[in-house]
Structure formats: C-alpha cells, structure tokens
Design a protein around this motif. Structure first.
Motif, short mmCIF file in Angstrom:
data_model
loop_
_atom_site.label_atom_id
_atom_site.label_comp_id
_atom_site.label_asym_id
_atom_site.label_seq_id
_atom_site.Cartn_x
_atom_site.Cartn_y
_atom_site.Cartn_z
N SER A 199 0.66 -1.16 -0.01
CA SER A 199 0.03 -0.06 0.08
C SER A 199 0.79 1.28 -0.01
CB SER A 199 -0.89 0.08 1.34
OG SER A 199 -0.08 -0.07 2.51
N THR A 200 0.26 2.42 -0.14
CA THR A 200 1.06 3.55 -0.20
C THR A 200 1.51 3.82 1.05
OG1 THR A 200 -0.52 4.58 -1.69
CG2 THR A 200 0.67 6.10 -0.52
N SER A 201 0.88 3.57 2.26
CA SER A 201 1.51 3.77 3.57
C SER A 201 2.76 2.86 3.70
CB SER A 201 0.46 3.78 4.61
OG SER A 201 -0.10 2.30 4.48
N ALA A 202 2.60 1.75 3.25
CA ALA A 202 3.78 0.93 3.55
C ALA A 202 4.94 1.40 2.64
CB ALA A 202 3.46 -0.64 3.06
N THR A 251 6.51 4.38 4.70
CA THR A 251 6.91 3.96 5.68
C THR A 251 8.42 3.72 5.37
OG1 THR A 251 4.94 3.27 6.65
CG2 THR A 251 6.82 2.17 7.92
N ASN A 310 4.90 -2.37 11.19
CA ASN A 310 3.44 -2.45 11.08
C ASN A 310 2.86 -1.34 12.09
OD1 ASN A 310 3.14 -4.48 9.08
ND2 ASN A 310 2.99 -6.14 11.02
N LEU A 334 3.18 1.88 10.21
CA LEU A 334 2.58 1.96 8.84
C LEU A 334 1.08 2.29 9.45
CD1 LEU A 334 2.36 0.00 5.96
CD2 LEU A 334 0.87 -1.06 7.76
N ASN A 335 0.32 1.62 10.30
CA ASN A 335 -0.78 1.81 10.84
C ASN A 335 -0.81 3.25 11.16
OD1 ASN A 335 -1.82 -0.73 10.22
ND2 ASN A 335 -1.22 -1.60 12.41
N ASP A 356 -1.23 5.36 8.30
CA ASP A 356 -2.46 4.99 7.30
C ASP A 356 -3.64 5.74 8.05
OD1 ASP A 356 -3.72 3.77 5.16
OD2 ASP A 356 -4.00 1.94 6.22
N LYS A 357 -3.68 5.56 9.32
CA LYS A 357 -4.92 6.07 10.21
C LYS A 357 -4.85 7.42 10.67
CE LYS A 357 -5.87 1.20 10.55
NZ LYS A 357 -6.14 0.20 11.40
N PHE A 391 -1.78 10.83 4.48
CA PHE A 391 -0.63 10.24 5.12
C PHE A 391 0.48 10.89 5.56
CE2 PHE A 391 -2.71 7.91 1.48
CZ PHE A 391 -2.93 6.83 1.86
N CYS A 413 2.95 11.02 13.69
CA CYS A 413 3.78 9.53 13.93
C CYS A 413 5.01 9.69 14.16
CB CYS A 413 3.40 8.65 12.60
SG CYS A 413 1.67 8.52 12.15
#
Length: 179
Positions: free
Chosen positions: A23-26, A29, A85, A88-89, A92-93, A98, A103
């Motif tokens: 995904s984009t967020s991965a 990251t 992870n 990444l979360n 993402d959230k 993003f 974060c």
C-alpha cells in the motif's frame, strides 16, 4: 502509440517479475531506507532510461530495481516487522493525507529498530535533494550522426525583387521616433 512490424517488442516472459504489492502507507514508511539502499541500482536504471530514451533497453535494470525493493522489504520483515507495522498503521490511520507529523514517536521506534538490528541509519533531512554524480559501468550510447548539409548552398537566396523602393506616400509608422 502505433507499433509497426519494424519495432522489436520484448516477449511477455522477459517482462514478468514479482511485483512489490504494498500500500501507499507501507511504501511511505520504508521510503527513506528503500531510497538509500537501492540508490545505485535506481540511478543506473534512470540513467539508462534518460540516455537511450527507450524503455525496452532498460528492462533488466528495471528488474534489478524491483528485486532490490523486494530485498529491502524482506529484510525489514525479518528484523523489524512489529515496529514497521506500528508505524505503517499510524501513517495509514492518523490523517487523510498520509502525513508523518502525527507519527513521530512510532517513527523513532522504527528508526531505532533499523539502526540496532539492521545497522541502517535513516538518511538525514535533505539527503535526497543533494546533487550526486553516478559513475556507470555501462558504456554510453553512440550519439546519432550529425546531419550533413552542402557547404556552399545559400540558405537564404536573395530576393528576386531588389529594386530601390519609393519612400512612403504618407509618414512612417515610426513617426514618434526622432532621429
């Protein structure tokens, strides 16, 4: 794009390679680490694309870029999977765009894990903006030959009407210019 029979297209089998299905967020990251570890391979690929202006000539180098990205993600999964992870979360959230700004704590945990377990430091701010010279092992492509023109051909032949002309009946259009 029109393809004629003179165009040599590669076979489908030569184009198939395992894709990086993330995904984009991965990708965001791991972006600094991915950019730093695959910098040489990616620069070689981009240089090939720029010099040849033909994607078919750089298929193998493109496969190398994808292979390098897969290797980076496999190493991250092996060493820092949980921290990755969490970061990444969070990306993402935490926001709709993003953004990294929410974060920073999870980023610090992930960066510490990458430094301790993989011995890879996060590149400093502005690292990817600096100019670099890439030294390639490939030979540069042969430049196209220069067009040859006849030596003594006049590019601007004289006008057929070379007589003196009468002055304008009325004043010049440039009446405001004084001599």
């Amino acid at each position: 794009m029109v393809v004629t029979k003179e165009v040599d297209l590669p076979l489908y089998e030569t184009l198939t390679v395992q894709e990086v299905n993330l995904s984009t967020s991965a990708l965001m990251t791991a972006a600094p680490y991915l950019g730093k570890q695959c910098e040489g391979v990616n620069s070689e690929f981009m240089l090939c694309r720029q010099e040849t202006n033909d994607a078919r000539a750089c298929v193998e180098l493109g496969k190398g870029v994808t292979c390098c990205a897969m290797q980076v993600f496999m190493n991250i999964k092996k060493s820092c999977h949980e921290e990755f992870n969490q970061y990444l979360n969070c990306i993402d959230k935490s926001s709709g765009d993003f953004g990294y700004r929410h974060c920073r704590k999870t980023q610090a945990v992930f960066d510490n894990c990458m430094d301790e377990k993989m011995h890879v430091k996060r590149p400093d701010f502005g690292y990817f903006c600096r100019g670099r010279v890439h030294k390639s092992k490939r030979l540069p492509p042969v430049p196209p030959p220069c067009p040859c023109y006849p030596k003594f051909q006049d590019a601007t032949p004289s006008l057929p009407d070379c007589k003196e002309r009468k002055p304008a009946r009325f004043t010049s259009r440039l009446f405001w210019v004084t001599e």
